[in-house]
Design a protein around this motif. Structure first.
Motif, PDB file in Angstrom:
ATOM      1  N   GLU A  37      51.720  -8.333  63.894  1.00 11.25           N
ATOM      2  CA  GLU A  37      51.509  -7.089  63.155  1.00 11.25           C
ATOM      3  C   GLU A  37      50.843  -6.035  64.044  1.00 11.25           C
ATOM      4  O   GLU A  37      51.225  -4.865  64.019  1.00 11.25           O
ATOM      5  CB  GLU A  37      50.661  -7.339  61.904  1.00 11.25           C
ATOM      6  CG  GLU A  37      50.492  -6.126  61.027  1.00 11.25           C
ATOM      7  CD  GLU A  37      51.801  -5.577  60.501  1.00 11.25           C
ATOM      8  OE1 GLU A  37      51.910  -4.331  60.418  1.00 11.25           O
ATOM      9  OE2 GLU A  37      52.719  -6.354  60.209  1.00 11.25           O
ATOM     10  N   ARG A  40      53.459  -4.773  66.421  1.00  9.70           N
ATOM     11  CA  ARG A  40      54.396  -3.902  65.717  1.00  9.70           C
ATOM     12  C   ARG A  40      53.765  -2.513  65.485  1.00  9.70           C
ATOM     13  O   ARG A  40      54.398  -1.489  65.725  1.00  9.70           O
ATOM     14  CB  ARG A  40      54.797  -4.526  64.377  1.00  9.70           C
ATOM     15  CG  ARG A  40      55.852  -3.729  63.637  1.00  9.70           C
ATOM     16  CD  ARG A  40      56.278  -4.407  62.340  1.00  9.70           C
ATOM     17  NE  ARG A  40      56.830  -5.732  62.586  1.00  9.70           N
ATOM     18  CZ  ARG A  40      56.383  -6.859  62.034  1.00  9.70           C
ATOM     19  NH1 ARG A  40      55.372  -6.832  61.198  1.00  9.70           N
ATOM     20  NH2 ARG A  40      56.950  -8.010  62.305  1.00  9.70           N
ATOM     21  N   SER A  41      52.522  -2.485  65.038  1.00 12.73           N
ATOM     22  CA  SER A  41      51.869  -1.199  64.782  1.00 12.73           C
ATOM     23  C   SER A  41      51.622  -0.446  66.094  1.00 12.73           C
ATOM     24  O   SER A  41      51.760   0.775  66.143  1.00 12.73           O
ATOM     25  CB  SER A  41      50.574  -1.387  64.008  1.00 12.73           C
ATOM     26  OG  SER A  41      49.612  -2.055  64.776  1.00 12.73           O
ATOM     27  N   ASP A  42      51.284  -1.163  67.176  1.00 13.03           N
ATOM     28  CA  ASP A  42      51.120  -0.516  68.480  1.00 13.03           C
ATOM     29  C   ASP A  42      52.444   0.081  68.959  1.00 13.03           C
ATOM     30  O   ASP A  42      52.476   1.196  69.483  1.00 13.03           O
ATOM     31  CB  ASP A  42      50.600  -1.503  69.529  1.00 13.03           C
ATOM     32  CG  ASP A  42      49.132  -1.836  69.360  1.00 13.03           C
ATOM     33  OD1 ASP A  42      48.454  -1.159  68.556  1.00 13.03           O
ATOM     34  OD2 ASP A  42      48.664  -2.782  70.032  1.00 13.03           O
ATOM     35  N   ALA A  43      53.524  -0.651  68.771  1.00 15.94           N
ATOM     36  CA  ALA A  43      54.838  -0.150  69.182  1.00 15.94           C
ATOM     37  C   ALA A  43      55.211   1.091  68.379  1.00 15.94           C
ATOM     38  O   ALA A  43      55.745   2.061  68.936  1.00 15.94           O
ATOM     39  CB  ALA A  43      55.894  -1.232  69.010  1.00 15.94           C
ATOM     40  N   MET A  44      54.925   1.084  67.088  1.00 16.44           N
ATOM     41  CA  MET A  44      55.229   2.253  66.267  1.00 16.44           C
ATOM     42  C   MET A  44      54.383   3.446  66.691  1.00 16.44           C
ATOM     43  O   MET A  44      54.880   4.574  66.755  1.00 16.44           O
ATOM     44  CB  MET A  44      55.007   1.929  64.788  1.00 16.44           C
ATOM     45  CG  MET A  44      56.052   0.991  64.214  1.00 16.44           C
ATOM     46  SD  MET A  44      55.773   0.574  62.491  1.00 16.44           S
ATOM     47  CE  MET A  44      56.035   2.153  61.726  1.00 16.44           C
ATOM     48  N   ALA A  45      53.106   3.198  66.984  1.00 13.73           N
ATOM     49  CA  ALA A  45      52.234   4.289  67.428  1.00 13.73           C
ATOM     50  C   ALA A  45      52.733   4.857  68.757  1.00 13.73           C
ATOM     51  O   ALA A  45      52.760   6.078  68.947  1.00 13.73           O
ATOM     52  CB  ALA A  45      50.795   3.791  67.571  1.00 13.73           C
ATOM     53  N   ARG A  46      53.140   4.002  69.659  1.00 10.47           N
ATOM     54  CA  ARG A  46      53.663   4.475  70.945  1.00 10.47           C
ATOM     55  C   ARG A  46      54.947   5.274  70.750  1.00 10.47           C
ATOM     56  O   ARG A  46      55.150   6.297  71.401  1.00 10.47           O
ATOM     57  CB  ARG A  46      53.910   3.303  71.887  1.00 10.47           C
ATOM     58  CG  ARG A  46      52.637   2.721  72.429  1.00 10.47           C
ATOM     59  CD  ARG A  46      52.891   1.607  73.398  1.00 10.47           C
ATOM     60  NE  ARG A  46      51.619   1.043  73.844  1.00 10.47           N
ATOM     61  CZ  ARG A  46      51.522  -0.053  74.533  1.00 10.47           C
ATOM     62  NH1 ARG A  46      52.604  -0.721  74.874  1.00 10.47           N
ATOM     63  NH2 ARG A  46      50.342  -0.508  74.905  1.00 10.47           N
ATOM     64  N   ALA A  47      55.808   4.797  69.867  1.00 13.17           N
ATOM     65  CA  ALA A  47      57.047   5.533  69.596  1.00 13.17           C
ATOM     66  C   ALA A  47      56.734   6.900  68.995  1.00 13.17           C
ATOM     67  O   ALA A  47      57.359   7.906  69.370  1.00 13.17           O
ATOM     68  CB  ALA A  47      57.939   4.724  68.655  1.00 13.17           C
ATOM     69  N   ASP A  48      55.771   6.947  68.085  1.00 15.45           N
ATOM     70  CA  ASP A  48      55.376   8.222  67.489  1.00 15.45           C
ATOM     71  C   ASP A  48      54.806   9.169  68.546  1.00 15.45           C
ATOM     72  O   ASP A  48      55.116  10.360  68.555  1.00 15.45           O
ATOM     73  CB  ASP A  48      54.351   8.013  66.372  1.00 15.45           C
ATOM     74  CG  ASP A  48      54.949   7.379  65.133  1.00 15.45           C
ATOM     75  OD1 ASP A  48      56.191   7.375  65.007  1.00 15.45           O
ATOM     76  OD2 ASP A  48      54.166   6.884  64.295  1.00 15.45           O
ATOM     77  N   GLU A  50      55.475   9.147  71.761  1.00 16.13           N
ATOM     78  CA  GLU A  50      56.582   9.590  72.607  1.00 16.13           C
ATOM     79  C   GLU A  50      57.379  10.689  71.904  1.00 16.13           C
ATOM     80  O   GLU A  50      57.785  11.665  72.532  1.00 16.13           O
ATOM     81  CB  GLU A  50      57.503   8.425  72.966  1.00 16.13           C
ATOM     82  CG  GLU A  50      56.927   7.488  73.999  1.00 16.13           C
ATOM     83  CD  GLU A  50      56.651   8.191  75.320  1.00 16.13           C
ATOM     84  OE1 GLU A  50      57.498   8.989  75.779  1.00 16.13           O
ATOM     85  OE2 GLU A  50      55.563   7.956  75.886  1.00 16.13           O
ATOM     86  N   TYR A  51      57.594  10.538  70.600  1.00 14.37           N
ATOM     87  CA  TYR A  51      58.315  11.549  69.826  1.00 14.37           C
ATOM     88  C   TYR A  51      57.550  12.879  69.850  1.00 14.37           C
ATOM     89  O   TYR A  51      58.142  13.947  70.050  1.00 14.37           O
ATOM     90  CB  TYR A  51      58.499  11.053  68.394  1.00 14.37           C
ATOM     91  CG  TYR A  51      59.186  12.037  67.499  1.00 14.37           C
ATOM     92  CD1 TYR A  51      60.558  12.249  67.587  1.00 14.37           C
ATOM     93  CD2 TYR A  51      58.462  12.775  66.568  1.00 14.37           C
ATOM     94  CE1 TYR A  51      61.191  13.159  66.764  1.00 14.37           C
ATOM     95  CE2 TYR A  51      59.087  13.692  65.743  1.00 14.37           C
ATOM     96  CZ  TYR A  51      60.452  13.874  65.841  1.00 14.37           C
ATOM     97  OH  TYR A  51      61.067  14.777  65.032  1.00 14.37           O
TER      98      TYR A  51
END
Length: 101
Positions: A37, A40-48, A50-51
């Protein structure tokens, strides 16, 4: 044969050991799920992030383009003002010449 107390003690020891094993495996499973978890949350934060970075870069690029267009427009206005001033001088000269006739 074993007496009843020894069997009870053996069953108690087996119950405690199995409880420890089940508890330990449950804890290990919970730790793995927490790790998944967090990843997953770290990956989402990184994707955000980058966006957002790409959005900022797009805004900077658009701002530079707007600045360039503004500079070009200011240059055209300056040329038009000079042309208008020259034309006004010719009109004034023409009117003076026409008035003499």
């Amino acid at each position: 044969m074993m007496d009843f107390a020894a069997i009870t003690a053996l069953l108690s020891v087996c119950g405690v050991i199995s409880g420890i094993i089940i508890g330990w495996s449950g804890r290990t499973r919970a730790v793995r799920q927490d790790t998944k978890e967090e990843a997953r949350s770290d990956a989402m934060a990184r994707a955000d992030i980058e966006y957002i970075k790409r959005g900022i870069e797009d805004i900077k690029h658009e701002q530079r383009a707007q600045g360039k267009r503004f500079d070009e427009l200011a240059e055209r206005v300056t040329r038009l003002e000079e042309s208008q001033k020259s034309m006004q001088k010719r009109v004034d000269h023409f009117e003076k010449a026409k008035g003499r006739d």
